[in-house]
Design an enzyme around this catalytic site. Structure first.
Site, short mmCIF file in Angstrom:
data_model
loop_
_atom_site.label_atom_id
_atom_site.label_comp_id
_atom_site.label_asym_id
_atom_site.label_seq_id
_atom_site.Cartn_x
_atom_site.Cartn_y
_atom_site.Cartn_z
CG HIS A 33 32.42 38.14 31.82
ND1 HIS A 33 31.83 39.30 31.37
CD2 HIS A 33 33.62 38.52 32.33
CE1 HIS A 33 32.64 40.33 31.59
NE2 HIS A 33 33.74 39.87 32.17
CG ASP A 124 29.32 39.38 28.85
OD1 ASP A 124 29.47 38.83 29.95
OD2 ASP A 124 29.82 40.51 28.58
CG HIS A 362 40.46 39.96 42.08
ND1 HIS A 362 39.62 39.08 42.75
CD2 HIS A 362 40.01 39.96 40.79
CE1 HIS A 362 38.72 38.59 41.90
NE2 HIS A 362 38.94 39.11 40.71
CG ASN A 366 31.05 37.25 39.42
OD1 ASN A 366 29.84 37.10 39.33
ND2 ASN A 366 31.82 37.54 38.38
CG ASP A 386 34.90 45.59 37.59
OD1 ASP A 386 35.98 44.97 37.64
OD2 ASP A 386 33.79 45.03 37.68
#
Ligand code: UDP
Length: 464
Positions: A33, A124, A362, A366, A386
């Protein structure tokens, strides 16, 4: 690294009646983030905004690395999480813990800067209390969501997913398609915790509320990658959506790394032929069991492929005294001369290196975007959140990678690496990834969709 293509804006653009405009930022203090927020900071600073970053004490940025920004620490008071279930609770707790102190600091900053020079706060989307505190002081807000547009659509659809019985997940329905959110299947939905309820619902409800109460949504994605999903969001949301990705191609985030990247791996990569090396990294939060570490190691060793592997401190889960961070005995000898293990890599540079031909990831958003934008095909081992949904898009929608799921076994790891690095299948995925790389470059070039979205964002911010 491709030089930032598009927003070649003159510093001083963001000026209001002779005074420079301020933009205030508040990232969630996790690496996945922090990076997009700092990339956004670079972009806005290049547009002439003065940047002020509010930040928690946890994972605080080093102001010396960003002398061009002002930093305002906000005490967060909550302990550092250790397990992933705790991360969700921690994210929820963080915003609440910071709210009062943030409000005080925001009030002082507003007084100091003079109200009308502050354009807005970009926070955020997981920090709802920060949005609420800003609203109480009449500061307009924009929400940065650091996942995909598809993931955002999934958040918005959460109540529907329960109403229609997709959630909570039933074992017998895991492969059932979610007709309203193609190409997701039930197993790809964002589920946190056993029942998909409780904390996950709260996290999702609050992030959705933050987006809806803001005056705009910023996403690190681009039109050529998620056109249909972006259209859906624009239809379903009353606020404007700015798809300004890939942010790292506008503005690198190298300096926002929480761990020190080992740059010697770039020199090591120089010695290898093009597209020959497999880069392996599971991001900043995902943890594997000691058993999976061993299977992963022997799978990599057995593949015979040159590799660069990030084994992060704390990457192995379990009670602290049982964590076997070390690689299995004999692994060093078995891979001698064709492997490098580092604790943290300069990932953007690694993926941009000509020697890297595949990325075992994974599938954090990003990492997925960074890989795609450098034309690197992927093996995806999603852990949580996600990452399952991102994997579905990688494998099924963009066809630039394959899932290495379920129980990690050395044999299946070897086979997957072989398929990606040596087989015709892998070559086709690389070709498709190369096409997406080109599309991403077009989006960030002058007149491209992301470049135009940056212009719109800028105009929007100046109008708030
Ligand atoms: N990253 C890095 N070096 C590493 C591993 C990761 O710089 O060795 C960066 C990577 O470039 C990405 C971020 O850390 O920007 C990880 O974010 P992502 O969304 O992929 O995963 P998360 O860490 O949030 O699970």
């Amino acid at each position: 690294m491709t030089p930032p293509a598009a927003p070649t804006m003159a510093a001083g653009d963001a000026v209001h009646v002779g005074r420079r405009r301020h933009v205030l930022l508040f990232p969630l203090p996790y690496q996945g983030h922090i990076n997009p927020m700092f990339r956004l900071a670079g972009l806005l600073h290049a547009r002439g905004f003065a940047v002020t970053v509010f930040h928690t004490q946890l994972n605080a940025p080093d102001p010396a690395r960003h002398p061009e920004y002002r930093f305002v620490p906000v005490p967060n008071g909550s302990p550092v999480p250790v397990a992933i279930e705790d991360v969700v609770a921690h994210i929820l707790e963080l915003g609440r813990a910071c709210e009062a102190a943030f409000r005080d600091r925001l009030a002082s900053v507003l007084e100091e800067y003079s109200r009308d020079t502050v354009a807005c706060l970009v926070a955020d989307a997981h920090l709802l209390p920060i949005f609420e505190a800003a609203a109480r002081l009449s500061v307009p807000t924009l929400a940065l969501r650091t996942g995909s547009a598809a993931c955002c659509a999934c958040f918005l659809a959460y109540p529907m997913l329960f109403q229609k019985g997709y959630l909570p997940v039933q074992e017998s329905q895991r492969d059932m398609p979610v007709l309203e959110l193609p190409p997701y299947r039930v197993r790809d939905l964002l589920v946190i915790g056993e029942d998909g309820g409780g904390l996950a619902r709260e996290l999702i409800t609050r992030a959705t509320a933050a987006v809806k109460t803001s005056s705009g949504l910023i996403l690190n994605t681009f039109d050529a990658l998620e056109r249909r999903e972006l259209e859906g969001l624009r239809r379903d949301l009353a606020v404007p959506v700015f798809d300004i990705g890939p942010l790292h191609k506008f503005s690198p985030a190298g300096d926002s790394s929480l761990l020190l990247p080992d740059r010697s791996c770039l020199e090591w990569l120089d010695a290898w032929p093009p597209e020959s090396v497999l880069y392996v990294s599971f991001g900043s939060v995902a943890c594997m069991s000691a058993r999976d570490l061993v299977e992963t190691a022997w799978g990599i060793a057995g593949s015979g492929v040159p590799f660069l592997w990030v084994v992060r401190p704390g990457m192995v889960s379990g009670p602290a005294d049982h964590r076997q961070q070390q690689l299995p005995e004999g692994f060093g000898a078995a891979t001698h001369g064709r492997g490098m293990v580092v604790t943290w890599a300069p990932q953007e540079d690694v993926l941009g290196h000509r020697a890297v031909g595949g990325f075992w990831t994974h599938a954090g958003w990003n990492s997925t975007v960074e890989s795609i934008c450098d034309g690197v095909p992927m093996l995806c081992s999603p852990y949580f959140g996600d990452q399952m949904g991102n994997t579905r898009y990688v494998e099924h929608a963009w066809r630039v990678g394959i899932e290495v799921g379920g129980n990690i076994e050395r044999g299946s790891v070897e086979a997957a690496i072989f398929r990606l690095m040596t087989h015709e299948d892998g070559a086709q995925m690389r070709t498709r990834a190369g096409e997406l790389k080109k599309a991403a470059a077009e989006c960030t070039a002058e007149g491209g969709s992301s470049c135009l979205a940056v212009d719109k964002l800028f105009t929007h911010m100046m109008s708030l």
